[in-house]
Design an enzyme around this catalytic site. Structure first.
Site, PDB file in Angstrom:
ATOM      1  N   TRP A  31    -121.063 -58.260-100.097  1.00  0.00           N
ATOM      2  CA  TRP A  31    -120.631 -58.304-101.494  1.00  0.00           C
ATOM      3  C   TRP A  31    -121.794 -58.142-102.466  1.00  0.00           C
ATOM      4  O   TRP A  31    -121.592 -58.080-103.670  1.00  0.00           O
ATOM      5  CB  TRP A  31    -119.883 -59.603-101.766  1.00  0.00           C
ATOM      6  CG  TRP A  31    -120.531 -60.806-101.148  1.00  0.00           C
ATOM      7  CD1 TRP A  31    -121.540 -61.553-101.651  1.00  0.00           C
ATOM      8  CD2 TRP A  31    -120.197 -61.385 -99.878  1.00  0.00           C
ATOM      9  NE1 TRP A  31    -121.871 -62.561-100.783  1.00  0.00           N
ATOM     10  CE2 TRP A  31    -121.058 -62.491 -99.690  1.00  0.00           C
ATOM     11  CE3 TRP A  31    -119.249 -61.088 -98.894  1.00  0.00           C
ATOM     12  CZ2 TRP A  31    -121.008 -63.286 -98.548  1.00  0.00           C
ATOM     13  CZ3 TRP A  31    -119.200 -61.881 -97.771  1.00  0.00           C
ATOM     14  CH2 TRP A  31    -120.062 -62.968 -97.595  1.00  0.00           C
ATOM     15  N   GLU A  44    -116.451 -64.671-103.652  1.00  0.00           N
ATOM     16  CA  GLU A  44    -116.791 -65.990-104.185  1.00  0.00           C
ATOM     17  C   GLU A  44    -115.728 -67.026-103.844  1.00  0.00           C
ATOM     18  O   GLU A  44    -116.044 -68.179-103.548  1.00  0.00           O
ATOM     19  CB  GLU A  44    -116.980 -65.907-105.706  1.00  0.00           C
ATOM     20  CG  GLU A  44    -118.216 -65.135-106.142  1.00  0.00           C
ATOM     21  CD  GLU A  44    -119.497 -65.728-105.589  1.00  0.00           C
ATOM     22  OE1 GLU A  44    -119.557 -66.950-105.387  1.00  0.00           O
ATOM     23  OE2 GLU A  44    -120.446 -64.964-105.346  1.00  0.00           O
ATOM     24  N   THR A  50    -116.329 -72.130 -97.328  1.00  0.00           N
ATOM     25  CA  THR A  50    -116.508 -71.452 -96.047  1.00  0.00           C
ATOM     26  C   THR A  50    -117.951 -70.996 -95.898  1.00  0.00           C
ATOM     27  O   THR A  50    -118.533 -70.474 -96.843  1.00  0.00           O
ATOM     28  CB  THR A  50    -115.575 -70.218 -95.961  1.00  0.00           C
ATOM     29  OG1 THR A  50    -114.225 -70.619 -96.216  1.00  0.00           O
ATOM     30  CG2 THR A  50    -115.648 -69.566 -94.594  1.00  0.00           C
ATOM     31  N   LEU A  87    -108.980 -69.985 -92.696  1.00  0.00           N
ATOM     32  CA  LEU A  87    -110.001 -70.316 -93.692  1.00  0.00           C
ATOM     33  C   LEU A  87    -109.800 -71.707 -94.290  1.00  0.00           C
ATOM     34  O   LEU A  87    -110.736 -72.295 -94.829  1.00  0.00           O
ATOM     35  CB  LEU A  87    -109.994 -69.281 -94.830  1.00  0.00           C
ATOM     36  CG  LEU A  87    -110.798 -68.009 -94.585  1.00  0.00           C
ATOM     37  CD1 LEU A  87    -110.577 -67.015 -95.724  1.00  0.00           C
ATOM     38  CD2 LEU A  87    -112.280 -68.309 -94.436  1.00  0.00           C
ATOM     39  N   GLY A  88    -108.571 -72.218 -94.226  1.00  0.00           N
ATOM     40  CA  GLY A  88    -108.303 -73.532 -94.811  1.00  0.00           C
ATOM     41  C   GLY A  88    -108.269 -73.483 -96.328  1.00  0.00           C
ATOM     42  O   GLY A  88    -108.456 -72.430 -96.945  1.00  0.00           O
ATOM     43  N   TYR A 127    -118.065 -71.893-111.790  1.00  0.00           N
ATOM     44  CA  TYR A 127    -118.981 -71.227-110.858  1.00  0.00           C
ATOM     45  C   TYR A 127    -118.554 -69.784-110.595  1.00  0.00           C
ATOM     46  O   TYR A 127    -119.354 -68.854-110.707  1.00  0.00           O
ATOM     47  CB  TYR A 127    -119.073 -71.982-109.526  1.00  0.00           C
ATOM     48  CG  TYR A 127    -119.866 -71.199-108.515  1.00  0.00           C
ATOM     49  CD1 TYR A 127    -121.247 -71.131-108.590  1.00  0.00           C
ATOM     50  CD2 TYR A 127    -119.215 -70.457-107.526  1.00  0.00           C
ATOM     51  CE1 TYR A 127    -121.977 -70.370-107.693  1.00  0.00           C
ATOM     52  CE2 TYR A 127    -119.933 -69.685-106.631  1.00  0.00           C
ATOM     53  CZ  TYR A 127    -121.315 -69.649-106.719  1.00  0.00           C
ATOM     54  OH  TYR A 127    -122.035 -68.871-105.847  1.00  0.00           O
ATOM     55  N   ASP A 145    -123.716 -73.988-108.148  1.00  0.00           N
ATOM     56  CA  ASP A 145    -122.963 -74.539-107.022  1.00  0.00           C
ATOM     57  C   ASP A 145    -123.764 -75.664-106.377  1.00  0.00           C
ATOM     58  O   ASP A 145    -124.765 -76.136-106.932  1.00  0.00           O
ATOM     59  CB  ASP A 145    -122.624 -73.443-106.008  1.00  0.00           C
ATOM     60  CG  ASP A 145    -123.851 -72.926-105.265  1.00  0.00           C
ATOM     61  OD1 ASP A 145    -124.989 -73.256-105.664  1.00  0.00           O
ATOM     62  OD2 ASP A 145    -123.676 -72.199-104.262  1.00  0.00           O
ATOM     63  N   CYS A 199    -134.341 -74.812 -99.372  1.00  0.00           N
ATOM     64  CA  CYS A 199    -134.105 -76.179 -99.850  1.00  0.00           C
ATOM     65  C   CYS A 199    -132.751 -76.658 -99.329  1.00  0.00           C
ATOM     66  O   CYS A 199    -131.811 -76.888-100.085  1.00  0.00           O
ATOM     67  CB  CYS A 199    -134.158 -76.220-101.377  1.00  0.00           C
ATOM     68  SG  CYS A 199    -134.239 -77.884-102.074  1.00  0.00           S
ATOM     69  N   CYS A 215    -142.621 -80.302-107.194  1.00  0.00           N
ATOM     70  CA  CYS A 215    -141.264 -80.784-106.890  1.00  0.00           C
ATOM     71  C   CYS A 215    -141.261 -82.310-106.938  1.00  0.00           C
ATOM     72  O   CYS A 215    -141.985 -82.975-106.192  1.00  0.00           O
ATOM     73  CB  CYS A 215    -140.824 -80.296-105.514  1.00  0.00           C
ATOM     74  SG  CYS A 215    -139.249 -80.989-104.962  1.00  0.00           S
ATOM     75  N   SER A 311    -110.684 -82.514 -96.074  1.00  0.00           N
ATOM     76  CA  SER A 311    -111.674 -83.079 -96.985  1.00  0.00           C
ATOM     77  C   SER A 311    -111.350 -84.511 -97.393  1.00  0.00           C
ATOM     78  O   SER A 311    -112.234 -85.355 -97.483  1.00  0.00           O
ATOM     79  CB  SER A 311    -111.811 -82.200 -98.232  1.00  0.00           C
ATOM     80  OG  SER A 311    -110.559 -82.036 -98.865  1.00  0.00           O
TER      81      SER A 311
END
Length: 368
Positions: A31, A44, A50, A87-88, A127, A145, A199, A215, A311
């Protein structure tokens, strides 16, 4: 917003270091090779819940089946859910279709090119709106995000909970200050990759991080403490009893339509109880269920509870395979009778789809 405590760390320096890192480490993702806002939108939404490696084949499959906004708007819901199966978080697929219908009806099939207009589309949040606006149209809007929350919290020492309204505003404003005005799309892609590769949530690569000398988390040994999240409620346990009914060479299913998990997917007759029952208790309860009343039946198999983690819920599913000689009024009116061999054409939740591949299912339910 000016963060005086980091006077030694110029925002331009952050952007330059990040983009330099990205030049060496950018991931080659499908993408990113397009400016088509529809394709970017689909990617997105798939990536919201996922992992990238899992999402790539779904992305290709989705845009092959529904190559345009119009095709998605016109897609039968069963076909859409079948393509999405596995994919849920199925509300994402339903929202995609509703958003596509809205774009066709209100925007003449053209995806809006500004952040504010994109936010008006069903299912597109801050987002996704920022990602589409920057990746497809070059708008200087930060796509914030989980990766971005983590990076900014650690580098700048922000202790505001990321799941609070105050935190979301604070992180967005800082990201807006940091984003490259000349290369907003590249900046957003860079910071996402930096969070995914450098990170990371656990065991970040701090030793060779371009920001390690200033940092906050690294300098103060607070890597595991940032970002800060609010206290989550423990997941709710739910106990599902699925009845895989064999009636000749057919069985019975229904589409879920409640405002609950797995809306628009299919399932076998379901009985939900408030606790886990043993085999004897299940046998005693069966005769009182509407779809089995006044029916001669033979129980062939009762599974052990299958744990399925979502979740906010943990589903404990027990599958009861049985044969009947006659379908009663409830089965004939509340459910759809289909040939067992056609089960694979229906979109089921991953829990059921996985169980259909289990050895007991093939032995007692599918084999003739």
């Amino acid at each position: 917003m000016t963060r005086k405590i980091f006077f030694w760390f110029d925002t331009m320096d952050f952007s330059n270091k990040l983009l330099k890192w990205y030049g060496r480490n950018a991931r080659d993702l499908p993408w990113r090779n397009t400016s088509n806002p529809y394709f970017i939108w689909i990617s997105e939404v798939i990536l919201q819940q996922t992992r990238v490696n899992q999402g790539i084949p779904y992305y290709y499959r989705f845009i092959e089946e529904f190559p345009t906004v119009q095709a998605l708007a016109n897609a039968p819901i069963d076909k859409l859910m079948k393509v999405w199966q596995g994919l849920g978080y199925y509300s994402r697929a339903r929202n995609l279709k509703e958003g596509a219908i809205q774009i066709v009806n209100e925007y003449h099939g053209q995806i809006p090119n500004t952040f504010d207009e994109l936010l008006k589309i069903k299912g597109i949040g801050p987002y996704s709106a920022a990602a589409i606006a920057s990746f497809a149209f070059g708008r200087a809007v930060p796509a914030v995000d989980g990766n971005v929350y983590r990076i900014l919290a650690r580098v700048f020492g922000i202790f505001t909970p990321i799941d609070s309204s105050k935190g979301k505003k604070e992180f967005f404003e800082l990201a807006k200050e940091l984003i490259s005005k000349k290369e907003p799309a590249r900046f957003n892609q860079a910071i996402i990759d930096f969070g995914a590769l450098q990170c990371t949530p656990k065991s970040p690569l701090c030793i060779d991080c371009p920001f390690n000398e200033y940092c906050y988390a690294y300098q103060n040994n607070l890597i595991s403490s940032l970002p800060v999240k609010g206290i989550k409620k423990p997941p709710q346990n739910r106990f599902f009893y699925y009845f895989m009914i064999r009636y000749g060479n057919s069985t019975f299913v229904r589409r879920r339509s409640e405002n609950d998990i797995w809306n628009s997917l299919y399932e076998f007759p379901l009985w939900e109880h408030n606790k886990q029952l043993n085999f004897d208790e299940i046998g005693q309860k069966i005769i009182g269920l509407n779809f089995l009343k006044d029916t001669e039946l033979c129980i062939q198999y009762i599974s052990e509870p299958v744990k399925h983690v979502l979740s906010h819920r943990i589903i404990w599913a027990t599958f009861i395979i049985l044969k009947i000689e006659k379908a009663n009024y409830s089965l004939n009116t509340d459910y759809v009778m289909i040939p067992i061999e056609e089960l694979s054409t229906y979109p089921f939740p991953r829990l059921i789809d996985g169980y259909l591949a289990a050895e007991p299912t093939a032995k007692y339910f599918i084999n003739r």
